[in-house]
Every structure is written in C-alpha cells, then in structure tokens.
Design an enzyme around this catalytic site. Sequence first.
Site, PDB file in Angstrom:
ATOM      1  N   THR A  31      -0.299  14.255  27.766  1.00 25.26           N
ATOM      2  CA  THR A  31      -0.379  13.357  28.916  1.00 25.26           C
ATOM      3  C   THR A  31      -1.164  13.980  30.057  1.00 25.26           C
ATOM      4  O   THR A  31      -1.815  13.277  30.843  1.00 25.26           O
ATOM      5  CB  THR A  31       1.055  12.993  29.378  1.00 25.26           C
ATOM      6  OG1 THR A  31       1.659  12.232  28.339  1.00 25.26           O
ATOM      7  CG2 THR A  31       1.074  12.184  30.653  1.00 25.26           C
ATOM      8  N   THR A  81       4.046  17.119  26.628  1.00 22.94           N
ATOM      9  CA  THR A  81       5.428  17.559  26.883  1.00 22.94           C
ATOM     10  C   THR A  81       6.336  17.413  25.661  1.00 22.94           C
ATOM     11  O   THR A  81       7.353  18.081  25.562  1.00 22.94           O
ATOM     12  CB  THR A  81       6.071  16.737  28.031  1.00 22.94           C
ATOM     13  OG1 THR A  81       6.102  15.356  27.643  1.00 22.94           O
ATOM     14  CG2 THR A  81       5.325  16.900  29.332  1.00 22.94           C
ATOM     15  N   ASP A  82       5.956  16.512  24.741  1.00 24.04           N
ATOM     16  CA  ASP A  82       6.912  16.143  23.697  1.00 24.04           C
ATOM     17  C   ASP A  82       7.259  17.272  22.728  1.00 24.04           C
ATOM     18  O   ASP A  82       8.394  17.338  22.243  1.00 24.04           O
ATOM     19  CB  ASP A  82       6.414  14.907  22.931  1.00 24.04           C
ATOM     20  CG  ASP A  82       6.609  13.631  23.749  1.00 24.04           C
ATOM     21  OD1 ASP A  82       7.407  13.662  24.717  1.00 24.04           O
ATOM     22  OD2 ASP A  82       5.971  12.618  23.436  1.00 24.04           O
ATOM     23  N   SER A  97       0.969  15.279  21.568  1.00 25.93           N
ATOM     24  CA  SER A  97       1.694  16.393  20.921  1.00 25.93           C
ATOM     25  C   SER A  97       2.810  15.938  19.988  1.00 25.93           C
ATOM     26  O   SER A  97       3.350  16.746  19.243  1.00 25.93           O
ATOM     27  CB  SER A  97       2.236  17.366  21.964  1.00 25.93           C
ATOM     28  OG  SER A  97       3.450  16.919  22.528  1.00 25.93           O
TER      29      SER A  97
HETATM   30  C1  SIN Z   1       2.421  14.295  24.439  1.00 24.50           C
HETATM   31  O1  SIN Z   1       3.412  14.988  24.230  1.00 24.50           O
HETATM   32  O2  SIN Z   1       1.275  14.621  24.061  1.00 24.50           O
HETATM   33  C2  SIN Z   1       2.554  12.978  25.127  1.00 24.50           C
HETATM   34  C3  SIN Z   1       3.667  12.955  26.093  1.00 24.50           C
HETATM   35  C4  SIN Z   1       3.504  13.908  27.246  1.00 24.50           C
HETATM   36  O3  SIN Z   1       2.651  14.775  27.296  1.00 24.50           O
HETATM   37  O4  SIN Z   1       4.322  13.741  28.189  1.00 24.50           O
END
Ligand code: SIN
Length: 317
Positions: free
Chosen positions: A14, A93-94, A60
């Site tokens: 993100t 973040t995932d 991710s």
């Molecule tokens: C991801 O994990 O690539 C998408 C979600 C995020 O980064 O918050």
Amino acid sequence: MGSASIVVLGTGGTIAGTGASATSPLDYRAGVLPVTQLLSSIPSVAGLPVHAEQLAQIDSKDMSPAVWHRLATRCAALLAQPQVRGIVVTHGTDTVEETAFLLHQVLAADKPVVLTCAMRPATDLGSDGPQNLADAIAVANTPGAAGVLLVCAGRIHDPVQVSKVHPYRLDAFDAGDAGPVGFVEDGRVRLARPWRSAGAGGCRLAALPEVAQWPWVEILASHAGARGTAVQLLCAAGVAGIVVAGTGNGSLHAELEAALLQAQARGIRVVRASRCAAGRVLPGAADRLPASPLSPVKARIALQLELLAAGGATPAA
Ligand code: SIN
C-alpha cells in the site's frame, strides 16, 4: 555507491499503492509506484546518500518464497558491502511481519535492516507512507542500530514479537507484552530497550537454498467443530510440516489432535502455536505435540527453516 549509504529496496504494498481518489482509502491498488518516486516525496532524504532498487512490485498478500529468496539474498549481499550503512525495505503491511521474521532468521544483520509500510495508499489524503519511510531511513541511519526491525506509525518493533493487529488503523502493529523497541520522534530515535545484538536471528543457513527445496509447511487452526480430515488430506498431498493454531495455551480439539498425532507418528513435523493475539504457548511436561512460542505464521517459517537446515525436507508442492 559512494561513502556510507542507505539502500532502499522496494517490494510494493500500500505504501506504493494508488487509488481512484484522494478520499477513498479502500479503493486502490497496492504495488504501483516505483520506490524512486516514494523517495522523491521525502524532504529529509535530501543530502543523505540513499540508493533505491525495485526488488519486486506486489501486494504482500501474494508474497512468495521466490520474492523472499531474492530479498534475503540481496540483503545479505548489501550487508557485506562496507559502504552500506543500512537497508530499508518498503513492503505491504499484510505479511510484513512474516518477511521481517524470515530476514531476522536468515541474516547476520550487524547493520540495520528496517522494514516499513503504510496503511493508506500514496495518493490518499491521509497517506502515512512518506512519514513511515522517513522514519525508517532515520532508524537505518542511527549509529549503533542493528538487526531486522519494523517501523510503522512512529514505533520501532522487534521482528519476533510484532504482529499486525488492526485491518485499518494507521498504528496497525503491536508487539504485545514486549512493547516497541523504541520510537521515532521528529526524526530522532528514542530507544525503549537496546538493539538486538548482531546475528541474533539464528543464521541457520549459510545461504538460503533455492525455493524448489523449501519444504511445504501449512497452518491449520483448532476451533469448535474441528475435524481431522484436513490433516489427512494434507498428509496425502505430501505436506512436510503442520503448524496448528491451538486454542488458549495451544490446546486442540480432540479429533484434530488425534489426526495430528497420527501425522506426527508418520514423520510429519507438527508444532502447536496459539490463536491468542498476545502471549506465548507455555509447554507442559505431558505435551504430546511440541509447542512454539511464536505466532502461527512465524512458527510456520521457523519450522520451514528448521526442515531446510535439516536438509531432509520434502520439496515445496
Ligand atoms: C499489502 O500488504 O501489500 C497491501 C496492504 C497494505 O500494505 O496495507
């Protein structure tokens, strides 16, 4: 690369996401903007020797052993270069807690390897990516900093303890009982406890084997109405290890436990973790299945690396 520099490796997420508008934080695509563009929006980078490399460009949730292999190999090569002061990795973040844990396990990081991320896309009104990236660079540039770390929302987290605990809040990460390693305030680091010592991650593998050799390790959960069928299907399909997210202190539904004990008797490695968001499984003298103090997703990586190091693993499916 000139004198002491920081290398920023982009992997997507993100933090590199773009949305339909500046006011629709859920309507966006992760992993779009190049890492060079993310860096160009940060004033504090001016004058600092920072180099950017685009290592991957993914959401991710789709993280794969192939990207992990590329990332770990590149980090190891950069850490070995005397002119590299530290590494920053931009990530979604995932699964960032999984990547941080993997890097912690395989790298002898006597310099900082700082992962960072964002909960809002780069095009959003409330985008948190630029501040998180600036904070991560500040940590990587801090004398004495070492080891793999995760920086988000002004907090510095340890890769073993940190988990994503919220699907939307900007401060989405928590390290449970351990608390953060420290804080980044106005570009300065304030430590809550000392940096981990160099190479504390274990460094079990001299070089990470090719992904075709990575063993298949799955995660199952114990829950009301759990059955043993999923275990039997996994065994029939050739799984090498199973991590089971147990209830409370790693306890298991009787039917699931019976199937897991059978799997263990057949040579499949089985490890119990806990579904609880905080705390760790406390092993007991009467345990028939070994327990891990890690979260289920990190226990899975630890078991995969253990099987890899042992060399007798079934190749990944
Ligand atoms: C991801 O994990 O690539 C998408 C979600 C995020 O980064 O918050």
